[in-house]
Motif scaffolding. Sequence first.
Motif, PDB file in Angstrom:
ATOM      1  N   ASN A   3      40.144 -62.345 -29.586  1.00  0.00           N
ATOM      2  CA  ASN A   3      40.287 -63.794 -29.397  1.00  0.00           C
ATOM      3  C   ASN A   3      40.844 -64.122 -28.011  1.00  0.00           C
ATOM      4  O   ASN A   3      40.406 -65.049 -27.353  1.00  0.00           O
ATOM      5  CB  ASN A   3      41.243 -64.390 -30.438  1.00  0.00           C
ATOM      6  CG  ASN A   3      40.568 -64.610 -31.784  1.00  0.00           C
ATOM      7  OD1 ASN A   3      39.353 -64.576 -31.901  1.00  0.00           O
ATOM      8  ND2 ASN A   3      41.374 -64.822 -32.816  1.00  0.00           N
ATOM      9  N   THR A   4      41.830 -63.340 -27.608  1.00  0.00           N
ATOM     10  CA  THR A   4      42.525 -63.660 -26.368  1.00  0.00           C
ATOM     11  C   THR A   4      42.057 -62.819 -25.181  1.00  0.00           C
ATOM     12  O   THR A   4      42.511 -63.023 -24.055  1.00  0.00           O
ATOM     13  CB  THR A   4      44.050 -63.468 -26.528  1.00  0.00           C
ATOM     14  OG1 THR A   4      44.282 -62.125 -26.983  1.00  0.00           O
ATOM     15  CG2 THR A   4      44.635 -64.424 -27.546  1.00  0.00           C
TER      16      THR A   4
ATOM     17  N   ARG B 239      37.791 -70.096 -24.738  1.00  0.00           N
ATOM     18  CA  ARG B 239      37.153 -69.108 -23.841  1.00  0.00           C
ATOM     19  C   ARG B 239      35.647 -69.141 -24.028  1.00  0.00           C
ATOM     20  O   ARG B 239      34.888 -69.083 -23.060  1.00  0.00           O
ATOM     21  CB  ARG B 239      37.709 -67.712 -24.133  1.00  0.00           C
ATOM     22  CG  ARG B 239      39.167 -67.558 -23.760  1.00  0.00           C
ATOM     23  CD  ARG B 239      39.677 -66.192 -24.201  1.00  0.00           C
ATOM     24  NE  ARG B 239      38.962 -65.134 -23.518  1.00  0.00           N
ATOM     25  CZ  ARG B 239      38.578 -64.002 -24.094  1.00  0.00           C
ATOM     26  NH1 ARG B 239      38.821 -63.788 -25.359  1.00  0.00           N
ATOM     27  NH2 ARG B 239      37.953 -63.092 -23.402  1.00  0.00           N
TER      28      ARG B 239
ATOM     29  N   ARG C 178      42.678 -60.597 -33.267  1.00  0.00           N
ATOM     30  CA  ARG C 178      43.582 -61.371 -32.388  1.00  0.00           C
ATOM     31  C   ARG C 178      43.387 -60.964 -30.935  1.00  0.00           C
ATOM     32  O   ARG C 178      43.353 -61.794 -30.029  1.00  0.00           O
ATOM     33  CB  ARG C 178      45.043 -61.124 -32.791  1.00  0.00           C
ATOM     34  CG  ARG C 178      45.513 -61.936 -33.968  1.00  0.00           C
ATOM     35  CD  ARG C 178      47.042 -62.053 -33.963  1.00  0.00           C
ATOM     36  NE  ARG C 178      47.702 -60.758 -33.970  1.00  0.00           N
ATOM     37  CZ  ARG C 178      48.054 -60.121 -35.076  1.00  0.00           C
ATOM     38  NH1 ARG C 178      47.820 -60.660 -36.272  1.00  0.00           N
ATOM     39  NH2 ARG C 178      48.648 -58.952 -35.017  1.00  0.00           N
TER      40      ARG C 178
ATOM     41  N   ALA D 212      42.405 -70.058 -28.695  1.00  0.00           N
ATOM     42  CA  ALA D 212      42.115 -69.405 -27.409  1.00  0.00           C
ATOM     43  C   ALA D 212      40.677 -68.893 -27.399  1.00  0.00           C
ATOM     44  O   ALA D 212      39.955 -69.052 -26.413  1.00  0.00           O
ATOM     45  CB  ALA D 212      43.096 -68.252 -27.175  1.00  0.00           C
ATOM     46  N   ALA D 213      40.241 -68.319 -28.531  1.00  0.00           N
ATOM     47  CA  ALA D 213      38.884 -67.791 -28.614  1.00  0.00           C
ATOM     48  C   ALA D 213      37.864 -68.900 -28.407  1.00  0.00           C
ATOM     49  O   ALA D 213      36.901 -68.750 -27.650  1.00  0.00           O
ATOM     50  CB  ALA D 213      38.670 -67.109 -29.965  1.00  0.00           C
TER      51      ALA D 213
ATOM     52  N   THR E 286      45.512 -67.770 -31.668  1.00  0.00           N
ATOM     53  CA  THR E 286      44.533 -66.969 -30.931  1.00  0.00           C
ATOM     54  C   THR E 286      43.112 -67.472 -31.198  1.00  0.00           C
ATOM     55  O   THR E 286      42.253 -67.358 -30.343  1.00  0.00           O
ATOM     56  CB  THR E 286      44.645 -65.477 -31.282  1.00  0.00           C
ATOM     57  OG1 THR E 286      44.315 -65.292 -32.661  1.00  0.00           O
ATOM     58  CG2 THR E 286      46.019 -64.920 -30.986  1.00  0.00           C
ATOM     59  N   ALA E 287      42.885 -68.074 -32.377  1.00  0.00           N
ATOM     60  CA  ALA E 287      41.558 -68.618 -32.667  1.00  0.00           C
ATOM     61  C   ALA E 287      41.225 -69.766 -31.719  1.00  0.00           C
ATOM     62  O   ALA E 287      40.087 -69.907 -31.261  1.00  0.00           O
ATOM     63  CB  ALA E 287      41.487 -69.085 -34.110  1.00  0.00           C
TER      64      ALA E 287
ATOM     65  N   GLU F 274      35.956 -62.533 -18.282  1.00  0.00           N
ATOM     66  CA  GLU F 274      34.644 -63.194 -18.251  1.00  0.00           C
ATOM     67  C   GLU F 274      34.548 -64.305 -17.204  1.00  0.00           C
ATOM     68  O   GLU F 274      33.472 -64.568 -16.685  1.00  0.00           O
ATOM     69  CB  GLU F 274      34.287 -63.727 -19.646  1.00  0.00           C
ATOM     70  CG  GLU F 274      35.047 -64.969 -20.110  1.00  0.00           C
ATOM     71  CD  GLU F 274      36.442 -64.677 -20.641  1.00  0.00           C
ATOM     72  OE1 GLU F 274      36.830 -63.491 -20.696  1.00  0.00           O
ATOM     73  OE2 GLU F 274      37.154 -65.640 -20.992  1.00  0.00           O
TER      74      GLU F 274
END
Lengths: 92, 272
Positions: free
Chosen positions: B221-222, A24, B218, A20-21, A17-18, B53
């Motif tokens: 993050n997504t 983004r 988490r 993905a962060a 997920t990091a 976003e």
Amino acid sequence: MGWLDIFRARKPEGGSTATAAKERLQIVLAHERVSRTREDFLPKLQQELVAVVARYVSIDPGKVAVNLDRGGDMSTLAIEIELPGPKVAVAR
Amino acid sequence: MAKVVVVTSGKGGVGKTTSSAAFATGLAQRGKKTVVIDFDVGLRNLDLIMGVERRVVFDIVNVIQGEAKLNQALIRDKRVDTLAILPASQTRDKDALTKDGVAGIIEELSKDYDYILCDSPAGIEKGALLALYFADEAIVVTNPEVSSVRDSDRILGVLQSKSKRAEEKKDAVKEHLLVTRYDPARVERGEMLKLEDIREILAIPLLGVVPESESVLRASNTGTPVILDAESVAGQAYADSVARFLGEERPHRFLDPEKKGLFKRLFGGRAA
């Protein structure tokens, strides 16, 4: 936390997920940095497009949908203008 | 007629946007037509937490200034179909938000939605005042920490004096306490304010307690509201809170430290 966490840290980065962060943020910030130095053109673009279309067909300005998908390499801007169907004469 | 709910706290970083995203999604999951508005003009973040976003075209300031129609600025959520997001402007300054402009938006949204959630910015300046002005109910997000509790008390005072309901001498804004980032283990060790202490000091009805949880990071993050992570304690705590908000009776959970067995202590068990 137990000692097994030592092994957890070696988990591959991809798909976390990091990651993905980070992806983004890179996309959203790239777009925001550009727009900081330039005025937001979307409202005007939309108005002008609607004006051009309205010269040829009568349209309802409320039935205009502007959709945007910002990407890393490419963004898509979709402007959907609902055109009225041909008026059918009603027999009296 | 829609119900207007402000998510506020005074202090920054306590979980207003996380809670707004979770609550809006939870209400929509239960079939309520819900729209969530970001009032943090200049520092918008609700779009990131909701994961939309990349799709922001117009924002609340464009609508107020007549540059876009309201339904063009609303972003429909792709996960829950009764949910929409109205983003804040990132480039305009805060003065672009006006009371009349916001009133017009809320009036128009009231026709189509059951719940209008207003995600307040931190502080007690214009954006925060406008976010709470039209509220029928307020969710006050508080961390078990002295500065957060003090600021929550301050914002309760503002709700009672500066909201539209206060100005028009109508029934007061209905207040709900939502305690977030609660860590029962630290409470047990005497390192953190107890839930009972916070309740005693603020003296407003308790809506829910969201435990400190790794799932919140988490989720951000997504770009997935944490309530959609139904496995996580935070997700479950938000789901309980939404149910209570809608009038259901649900016992409070996750208030005691997780009892760790020898195995977990050795091999590590984390709050999901």
